[in-house]
Design a protein around this motif. Structure first.
Motif, mmCIF file in Angstrom:
data_model
loop_
_atom_site.group_PDB
_atom_site.id
_atom_site.type_symbol
_atom_site.label_atom_id
_atom_site.label_comp_id
_atom_site.label_asym_id
_atom_site.label_seq_id
_atom_site.Cartn_x
_atom_site.Cartn_y
_atom_site.Cartn_z
ATOM 1 N N ALA A 42 4.370 17.112 -5.535
ATOM 2 C CA ALA A 42 3.589 16.169 -6.418
ATOM 3 C C ALA A 42 2.018 16.767 -5.991
ATOM 4 C CB ALA A 42 4.421 14.753 -6.819
ATOM 5 N N ALA A 43 1.174 16.527 -5.745
ATOM 6 C CA ALA A 43 -0.263 16.714 -5.286
ATOM 7 C C ALA A 43 -1.082 15.918 -4.923
ATOM 8 C CB ALA A 43 -0.457 18.417 -5.500
ATOM 9 N N GLU A 44 -1.999 15.522 -4.014
ATOM 10 C CA GLU A 44 -2.815 14.706 -4.776
ATOM 11 C C GLU A 44 -4.296 15.530 -4.769
ATOM 12 O OE1 GLU A 44 -6.013 12.584 -1.015
ATOM 13 O OE2 GLU A 44 -4.219 14.264 -0.450
ATOM 14 N N ASP A 45 -4.184 16.572 -4.328
ATOM 15 C CA ASP A 45 -5.031 17.452 -5.824
ATOM 16 C C ASP A 45 -5.251 18.401 -5.804
ATOM 17 O OD1 ASP A 45 -7.502 18.823 -6.167
ATOM 18 O OD2 ASP A 45 -9.506 18.032 -5.282
ATOM 19 N N THR A 46 -4.315 18.752 -7.184
ATOM 20 C CA THR A 46 -4.040 20.206 -7.770
ATOM 21 C C THR A 46 -4.881 21.843 -7.624
ATOM 22 O OG1 THR A 46 -4.198 19.529 -9.956
ATOM 23 C CG2 THR A 46 -2.487 19.016 -9.454
ATOM 24 N N ARG A 47 -6.926 21.125 -7.443
ATOM 25 C CA ARG A 47 -6.997 22.321 -7.416
ATOM 26 C C ARG A 47 -6.876 22.536 -5.900
ATOM 27 N NH1 ARG A 47 -12.107 19.490 -9.931
ATOM 28 N NH2 ARG A 47 -11.752 17.614 -8.358
ATOM 29 N N LEU A 62 2.408 22.476 -10.047
ATOM 30 C CA LEU A 62 1.611 21.146 -9.500
ATOM 31 C C LEU A 62 1.714 20.293 -10.442
ATOM 32 C CD1 LEU A 62 -1.197 23.161 -7.661
ATOM 33 C CD2 LEU A 62 1.300 21.846 -6.600
ATOM 34 N N GLN A 63 1.500 18.796 -10.250
ATOM 35 C CA GLN A 63 1.358 17.606 -10.989
ATOM 36 C C GLN A 63 0.418 16.625 -10.283
ATOM 37 O OE1 GLN A 63 3.390 16.370 -13.500
ATOM 38 N NE2 GLN A 63 4.198 17.772 -14.631
ATOM 39 N N ALA A 64 -0.308 16.487 -10.423
ATOM 40 C CA ALA A 64 -1.582 15.537 -9.795
ATOM 41 C C ALA A 64 -0.998 14.337 -9.244
ATOM 42 C CB ALA A 64 -2.744 14.978 -10.517
ATOM 43 N N GLU A 70 -1.713 7.000 -9.003
ATOM 44 C CA GLU A 70 0.072 7.087 -8.543
ATOM 45 C C GLU A 70 0.917 5.569 -8.703
ATOM 46 O OE1 GLU A 70 1.995 6.284 -3.431
ATOM 47 O OE2 GLU A 70 -0.259 6.167 -4.037
ATOM 48 N N ARG A 71 0.688 4.514 -8.731
ATOM 49 C CA ARG A 71 1.042 3.267 -9.683
ATOM 50 C C ARG A 71 1.951 3.223 -10.819
ATOM 51 N NH1 ARG A 71 0.712 -1.288 -6.602
ATOM 52 N NH2 ARG A 71 -0.644 -1.325 -4.464
ATOM 53 N N LEU A 89 6.557 16.383 -2.383
ATOM 54 C CA LEU A 89 4.883 15.330 -2.310
ATOM 55 C C LEU A 89 4.215 16.433 -1.282
ATOM 56 C CD1 LEU A 89 3.655 12.779 -2.937
ATOM 57 C CD2 LEU A 89 4.688 11.550 -1.329
ATOM 58 N N ILE A 90 2.767 16.587 -1.699
ATOM 59 C CA ILE A 90 1.835 16.734 -0.571
ATOM 60 C C ILE A 90 1.241 16.175 -0.529
ATOM 61 C CG2 ILE A 90 3.215 18.988 -0.212
ATOM 62 C CD1 ILE A 90 1.025 19.976 -2.133
ATOM 63 N N SER A 91 0.268 16.281 0.063
ATOM 64 C CA SER A 91 -1.098 16.020 0.693
ATOM 65 C C SER A 91 -2.569 17.027 0.444
ATOM 66 C CB SER A 91 -1.271 14.282 1.311
ATOM 67 O OG SER A 91 -1.651 15.022 3.186
ATOM 68 N N ASP A 92 -3.714 16.230 -0.031
ATOM 69 C CA ASP A 92 -4.484 17.352 1.155
ATOM 70 C C ASP A 92 -4.489 18.804 1.568
ATOM 71 O OD1 ASP A 92 -5.472 16.952 -1.835
ATOM 72 O OD2 ASP A 92 -7.515 16.436 -0.846
ATOM 73 N N ALA A 93 -4.230 17.596 3.033
ATOM 74 C CA ALA A 93 -3.625 17.743 4.375
ATOM 75 C C ALA A 93 -3.538 16.996 5.200
ATOM 76 C CB ALA A 93 -5.217 18.520 4.973
ATOM 77 N N GLY A 94 -2.571 17.754 5.774
ATOM 78 C CA GLY A 94 -0.675 16.884 7.154
ATOM 79 C C GLY A 94 0.032 16.092 6.720
ATOM 80 N N THR A 95 -0.008 15.249 7.078
ATOM 81 C CA THR A 95 1.491 14.543 6.287
ATOM 82 C C THR A 95 1.343 13.794 5.423
ATOM 83 O OG1 THR A 95 2.310 14.766 8.876
ATOM 84 C CG2 THR A 95 3.280 12.994 7.047
ATOM 85 N N PRO A 96 2.086 13.966 4.690
ATOM 86 C CA PRO A 96 1.885 12.833 2.990
ATOM 87 C C PRO A 96 1.462 11.431 3.205
ATOM 88 C CG PRO A 96 2.655 14.412 2.825
ATOM 89 C CD PRO A 96 3.039 14.358 4.103
#
Length: 288
Positions: A42-47, A62-64, A70-71, A89-96
């Motif tokens: 689960a990614a914040e921005d799949t691209r 990957l899924q957005a 999110e809700r 679960l990942i974000s674009d950068a750093g810790t989700p």
């Protein structure tokens, strides 16, 4: 306070995985293994995340999962987890979840009894704090300040006398405005550190009093680009007469006309709420 659901032993695991904030070498071996082994990411921005996965040769689907869906869409990830699939679960950068999406998904998972496992790694606020030279034993993270000036100043006023080190994220196009507002409210002499583009090619860590830091950023447009972390020294209580209100000094002076120093300080403290030991020292100086 309501408890989270009991752990569902047949469910998969939700891994909260930190990814690099710039330098790709900062990803952990554990993070790479988890991202390879889970059924879904689960990614914040799949691209954006696809480029990261391609760099490391990871082909996991990957899924957005971003702030706008999110809700509503968190349920599909919960369904996969309850079916026994592991999800990262990942974000674009750093810790989700640190000024990034993910809170609602993690909460839904815990309520559903899904095991949630952190896979720690890079975090911009911790990276900046570790190298800033400001007190790090106690600090508060305020995330992003409000975009509108009035709301931003109101937030800053509410933490003006916070003694712990203050940490903010700021958008580059609002960096100069925020620095100027901080200087106005916290005082131009309050020490601050700008952490910009941490771990990247043009990394900056610049520490100056707020007034000087604002001028330095204003003079160099390059410092108004990229990812920014602002750290500000905590408030320190003034000492001596500057720690006492004018009204407390007026009351003390009146009492000193008729009372001994110690008694005058004690009575003035009772009347005004000022610290008795500070008033006593001032009274000694007045009489001396």
């Amino acid at each position: 306070m309501a408890d989270f659901g009991a752990q569902n032993v047949s469910a998969g695991t939700l891994y909260v995985v930190a990814t690099p904030i710039g330098n790709l070498e900062d990803i952990s071996a554990r993070a790479l293994r988890v991202l390879t082994e889970v059924s879904l990411i689960a990614a914040e921005d799949t691209r954006h995340s696809q480029r990261l996965l391609q760099h490391f040769g990871i082909s996991t689907p990957l899924q957005a999962c971003h702030e706008h869906n999110e809700r509503d869409q968190g349920g599909r990830f919960i369904a996969r987890l309850l079916a026994g699939d592991d999800v990262a679960l990942i974000s674009d950068a750093g810790t989700p979840l640190i000024s990034d999406p993910g809170f609602h998904l993690v909460r839904q998972a815990r309520v559903a009894g899904v095991r949630v496992v952190p896979v720690p790694g890079a975090c911009a606020l911790v990276a900046a704090l570790s190298a800033a030279g400001l007190p790090s034993d106690r600090f508060i993270f305020e995330g992003f300040l409000p975009a509108k000036a009035a709301a931003r100043c109101a937030r800053l006023e509410s933490i003006k006398e916070e003694p712990r080190t203050l940490i903010f994220y700021e958008a580059p196009h609002r960096l100069l405005e925020s620095l100027r507002d901080m200087g106005k409210i916290f005082g131009a002499d309050r020490l601050a550190v700008l952490g910009r583009e941490l771990t990247k090619t043009f990394e900056t860590l610049k520490g100056l009093p707020l007034g000087e830091l604002s001028d330095w950023v204003a003079a160099d447009a390059n410092q108004q680009r990229g990812e920014c972390v602002l750290l500000v020294a905590g408030w320190q209580a003034p000492e001596g007469e500057s720690a006492v209100t004018a009204e407390a000094l007026r009351v003390l002076d009146l009492l000193l006309e008729d009372l001994p120093v110690k008694r005058a300080a004690a009575v003035a403290a009772e009347i005004t709420g000022a610290r008795k030991n500070v008033l006593y020292q001032i009274a000694l100086e007045r009489k001396g």
